[in-house]
Design an enzyme around this catalytic site. Structure first.
Site, PDB file in Angstrom:
ATOM      1  N   GLU A 148       0.827  -1.212   0.000  1.00 47.15           N
ATOM      2  CA  GLU A 148       0.000   0.000   0.000  1.00 47.15           C
ATOM      3  C   GLU A 148       0.859   1.260   0.000  1.00 47.15           C
ATOM      4  OE1 GLU A 148      -3.251   0.277  -0.400  1.00 47.15           O
ATOM      5  OE2 GLU A 148      -3.598  -1.878  -0.422  1.00 47.15           O
ATOM      6  N   ASN A 170       1.082   3.902  -3.116  1.00 52.01           N
ATOM      7  CA  ASN A 170       0.803   5.332  -2.954  1.00 52.01           C
ATOM      8  C   ASN A 170       1.891   6.180  -3.613  1.00 52.01           C
ATOM      9  OD1 ASN A 170      -1.622   5.036  -1.655  1.00 52.01           O
ATOM     10  ND2 ASN A 170      -0.851   5.578   0.377  1.00 52.01           N
ATOM     11  N   ARG A 188      -9.457   3.838  -7.660  1.00 49.35           N
ATOM     12  CA  ARG A 188      -8.749   3.742  -6.387  1.00 49.35           C
ATOM     13  C   ARG A 188      -9.763   3.681  -5.248  1.00 49.35           C
ATOM     14  NH1 ARG A 188      -4.478   2.007  -8.505  1.00 49.35           N
ATOM     15  NH2 ARG A 188      -3.834   1.765  -6.356  1.00 49.35           N
TER      16      ARG A 188
END
Length: 146
Positions: free
Chosen positions: A48, A52, A106
Site C-alpha cells: 500500500e 501510494n 482507487r
C-alpha cells in the site's frame, strides 16, 4: 534506538517494482520468524505504501522510492517508505477512509489498511517535497513469553 540489523532499498516508481519491494521487505522481516499472518500483514502494508508513491506521489512521471527497514530490540520491524514526489497538503484528509486523489479506480483505503496491519503508523509530508510513511510491527515470538 539502535538497530540490530538494517537495509535500504531504492528503486524507480514503476508498478513492476511494487511486488519486488514487498518481497524484499518480507525476506528481511523473515529473520524475526513471523507467522504467515504477520508476514502477509507486513507485505500488504508495504504494498500500500509503495503503491501510494507510484500512483499519487509521482503521478505522470517516474521518481525514486526508498525503503529503509530495521530490526529493533524486542522483535520490532521498523519500515520507512519515502518518496520525493508531490507531497500532500492535508495528511489528516488523506488518511480518511475512502478519500483518494487517484480517480474512481482507487479505493482510498491505503492508509487505513497500513494502520490496521501495523503496530504503528506515522505519515509526514510537505507539498512539493515528498512523503514519508513510517510503520512499525511488533512480531510475537513463538515459544517465548510475550
Amino acid at each position: 534506538m539502535k538497530a540490530e540489523n538494517e537495509m535500504t532499498l531504492t528503486f524507480p516508481s514503476r508498478s513492476a517494482n511494487e511486488a519486488f519491494a514487498r518481497a524484499a521487505v518480507a525476506c528481511f522481516a523473515a529473520q524475526l520468524d513471523p507467522n504467515l499472518e504477520e508476514l502477509n500483514d507486513i507485505k500488504t502494508a508495504v504494498s500500500e505504501a509503495v503503491t501510494n508513491c507510484i500512483v499519487h506521489a509521482y503521478r505522470d512521471t517516474i521518481g525514486l522510492v526508498t525503503i529503509r527497514c530495521r530490526i529493533l530490540p524486542d522483535s520490532v520491524l521498523d519500515v520507512v517508505v519515502r518518496d520525493k514526489g508531490c507531497g500532500m497538503e492535508d495528511i489528516e484528509k488523506a488518511r480518511t477512509p475512502m478519500f483518494t486523489t487517484g480517480g474512481p479506480e482507487r479505493s482510498g483505503m491505503g492508509f487505513t489498511i497500513m494502520e490496521s496491519f501495523m503496530t504503528s503508523l506515522q505519515v509526514t509530508s510537505k507539498p512539493g517535497r515528498g512523503t514519508t510513511v513510517h510503520m512499525k510491527r511488533k512480531i510475537v515470538q513463538r515459544g517465548k513469553n510475550a
